[in-house]
Every structure is written in structure tokens, then in C-alpha cells.
Design a protein around this motif. Structure first.
Motif, PDB file in Angstrom:
ATOM      1  N   LYS A  28     -46.844  -1.832  43.399  1.00 30.22           N
ATOM      2  CA  LYS A  28     -47.658  -1.925  42.188  1.00 30.22           C
ATOM      3  C   LYS A  28     -48.842  -2.881  42.356  1.00 30.22           C
ATOM      4  N   ASP A  29     -48.710  -3.891  43.227  1.00 29.74           N
ATOM      5  CA  ASP A  29     -49.814  -4.827  43.438  1.00 29.74           C
ATOM      6  C   ASP A  29     -50.381  -4.712  44.853  1.00 29.74           C
ATOM      7  N   ALA A  30     -50.443  -3.491  45.355  1.00 32.60           N
ATOM      8  CA  ALA A  30     -50.871  -3.243  46.739  1.00 32.60           C
ATOM      9  C   ALA A  30     -52.208  -3.902  47.059  1.00 32.60           C
ATOM     10  N   GLY A  31     -53.151  -3.846  46.136  1.00 31.81           N
ATOM     11  CA  GLY A  31     -54.492  -4.353  46.372  1.00 31.81           C
ATOM     12  C   GLY A  31     -54.552  -5.860  46.555  1.00 31.81           C
ATOM     13  N   GLN A  32     -53.532  -6.569  46.102  1.00 30.28           N
ATOM     14  CA  GLN A  32     -53.555  -8.032  46.179  1.00 30.28           C
ATOM     15  C   GLN A  32     -52.913  -8.584  47.448  1.00 30.28           C
ATOM     16  N   CYS A  33     -52.318  -7.733  48.242  1.00 24.12           N
ATOM     17  CA  CYS A  33     -51.643  -8.205  49.456  1.00 24.12           C
ATOM     18  C   CYS A  33     -52.670  -8.596  50.517  1.00 24.12           C
ATOM     19  N   ILE A  34     -52.501  -9.784  51.092  1.00 23.98           N
ATOM     20  CA  ILE A  34     -53.414 -10.280  52.129  1.00 23.98           C
ATOM     21  C   ILE A  34     -52.792 -10.048  53.510  1.00 23.98           C
ATOM     22  N   ASP A  35     -53.583  -9.449  54.397  1.00 25.40           N
ATOM     23  CA  ASP A  35     -53.134  -9.165  55.773  1.00 25.40           C
ATOM     24  C   ASP A  35     -51.736  -8.549  55.839  1.00 25.40           C
ATOM     25  N   PRO A  36     -51.503  -7.467  55.092  1.00 26.53           N
ATOM     26  CA  PRO A  36     -50.156  -6.881  55.095  1.00 26.53           C
ATOM     27  C   PRO A  36     -49.834  -6.169  56.411  1.00 26.53           C
ATOM     28  N   TYR A  37     -48.580  -6.324  56.844  1.00 24.69           N
ATOM     29  CA  TYR A  37     -48.111  -5.591  58.020  1.00 24.69           C
ATOM     30  C   TYR A  37     -46.618  -5.326  57.846  1.00 24.69           C
ATOM     31  N   ILE A  38     -46.063  -4.529  58.733  1.00 23.37           N
ATOM     32  CA  ILE A  38     -44.644  -4.177  58.657  1.00 23.37           C
ATOM     33  C   ILE A  38     -43.960  -4.552  59.964  1.00 23.37           C
ATOM     34  N   THR A  39     -42.826  -5.229  59.843  1.00 23.38           N
ATOM     35  CA  THR A  39     -41.991  -5.546  60.999  1.00 23.38           C
ATOM     36  C   THR A  39     -40.904  -4.477  61.072  1.00 23.38           C
ATOM     37  N   LYS A  96     -49.432 -15.473  52.163  1.00 22.12           N
ATOM     38  CA  LYS A  96     -49.577 -16.167  50.877  1.00 22.12           C
ATOM     39  C   LYS A  96     -50.409 -17.437  51.100  1.00 22.12           C
ATOM     40  N   PRO A  97     -51.690 -17.394  50.726  1.00 15.44           N
ATOM     41  CA  PRO A  97     -52.559 -18.545  51.011  1.00 15.44           C
ATOM     42  C   PRO A  97     -52.108 -19.838  50.328  1.00 15.44           C
ATOM     43  N   LYS A  98     -51.595 -19.736  49.110  1.00 15.26           N
ATOM     44  CA  LYS A  98     -51.167 -20.952  48.406  1.00 15.26           C
ATOM     45  C   LYS A  98     -50.045 -21.661  49.150  1.00 15.26           C
ATOM     46  N   LYS A  99     -49.133 -20.884  49.704  1.00 11.31           N
ATOM     47  CA  LYS A  99     -47.997 -21.475  50.418  1.00 11.31           C
ATOM     48  C   LYS A  99     -48.258 -21.566  51.917  1.00 11.31           C
ATOM     49  N   ARG A 100     -49.359 -20.969  52.353  1.00 13.37           N
ATOM     50  CA  ARG A 100     -49.762 -20.993  53.764  1.00 13.37           C
ATOM     51  C   ARG A 100     -48.704 -20.408  54.703  1.00 13.37           C
ATOM     52  N   PHE A 101     -48.052 -19.362  54.262  1.00 12.07           N
ATOM     53  CA  PHE A 101     -47.140 -18.691  55.196  1.00 12.07           C
ATOM     54  C   PHE A 101     -47.060 -17.208  54.872  1.00 12.07           C
TER      55      PHE A 101
END
Length: 155
Positions: A28-39, A96-101
Motif C-alpha cells: 500500500k505504501d510502495a512509493g515511500q520505500c527507499i532503496d527496496p530490494y528482496i533477499t 529507513k533513513p530516520k533509523k539509519r538501517f
């Protein structure tokens, strides 16, 4: 991130190799994901790795409620050699930039009886990733899925 994808294994007579194309994931919030990838990992019933873990490169694009990958994953073991009860896991991760991880947002998995050529959509589950598949909770009531395509290579 370039990812850590591995090449296809050499073929063996009578053995089957699996290529999974990760097409897209619905969130639902796909557009807000930063540098998304799949393991992607292959685990036995105890959550033990049966093959090397692979990361996709960062997603190509985000559109509406989808993150598009169009990436081929070569499963690093012949299907016939995977133990009974094994499953292929897909963990969706983003920064997550706020948490830096980098955090796992959700996961999906495919069991051995779901391995067949063609398209498949699999449900998304809430984190943390449950490799033993004991306490599964769907991510959402909305119909959001991981869209995959399977290709079997047999000699």
C-alpha cells in the motif's frame, strides 16, 4: 546496491534447476520505500540455509501500489536435492533513513509443491520473518502479493 545474484548452476542429467523471476510486489505504501530490494533464501523446516542467500539489486521503479523488480534469481540447488519441507523465502527490505538501517517490511515464501512452470502470486506476511513457518500473520487484509514467474530447466 548491485545485489548479490548468482549465476545458474551447471546442469546435471535428470536434474531440474529453477529460475524465479521476481516481477513485482504489491504494497500500500510502495512509493515511500527507499532503496527496496528482496533477499531470497532457501531454508529447511528448521530455518537452516540450504543454498547461499541472494539479494536482488534495488528495484527498478515504483508505481502506484507496486515495486517493480523484473529480476531473475537462479536457485542454487537442483530441485530434486532440496529436502522435504524446504521453502524459498522472499524478504522485502527497504532503507529507513530516520533509523539509519535497512528493515524487513514483510516476507513471502513458496513451498516445494508450488514449484511449477509459469506465473504464481504468493501472499505477504508480517515481519519478523518466520523461517520455521509456525506463526504466520498476513501483512494486510488487502489483496497484496508478490508476483513471480518460474522457469524450470531440465536436462
Amino acid at each position: 546496491l548491485p545485489g548479490t545474484l548468482l549465476p545458474r548452476l551447471p546442469s546435471e542429467p535428470g536434474m531440474t534447476l529453477l529460475t524465479i523471476t521476481i516481477e513485482k510486489i504489491g504494497l500500500k505504501d510502495a512509493g515511500q520505500c527507499i532503496d527496496p530490494y528482496i533477499t531470497v533464501s532457501v531454508k529447511d523446516l528448521n530455518g537452516i540455509d540450504l543454498t547461499p542467500v541472494q539479494d536482488t539489486p534495488v528495484a527498478l521503479r515504483k508505481e502506484d501500489t507496486y515495486v517493480h523488480f523484473n529480476v531473475h534469481i537462479e536457485i542454487q540447488k537442483h530441485i530434486e536435492k532440496l529436502t522435504k519441507g524446504a521453502a524459498i523465502f522472499f524478504e522485502f527490505k527497504h532503507y529507513k533513513p530516520k533509523k539509519r538501517f535497512t528493515s524487513t517490511k514483510c516476507f513471502a515464501f513458496m513451498e516445494m509443491d508450488e514449484i511449477k512452470p509459469g506465473a504464481i502470486v504468493i501472499e505477504l506476511y508480517k515481519k519478523p520473518t518466520d523461517f520455521k513457518r509456525k506463526k504466520l500473520q498476513l501483512l494486510t487484509k488487502k489483496p497484496l502479493y508478490l508476483h513471480l514467474h518460474q522457469t524450470l530447466h531440465k536436462e
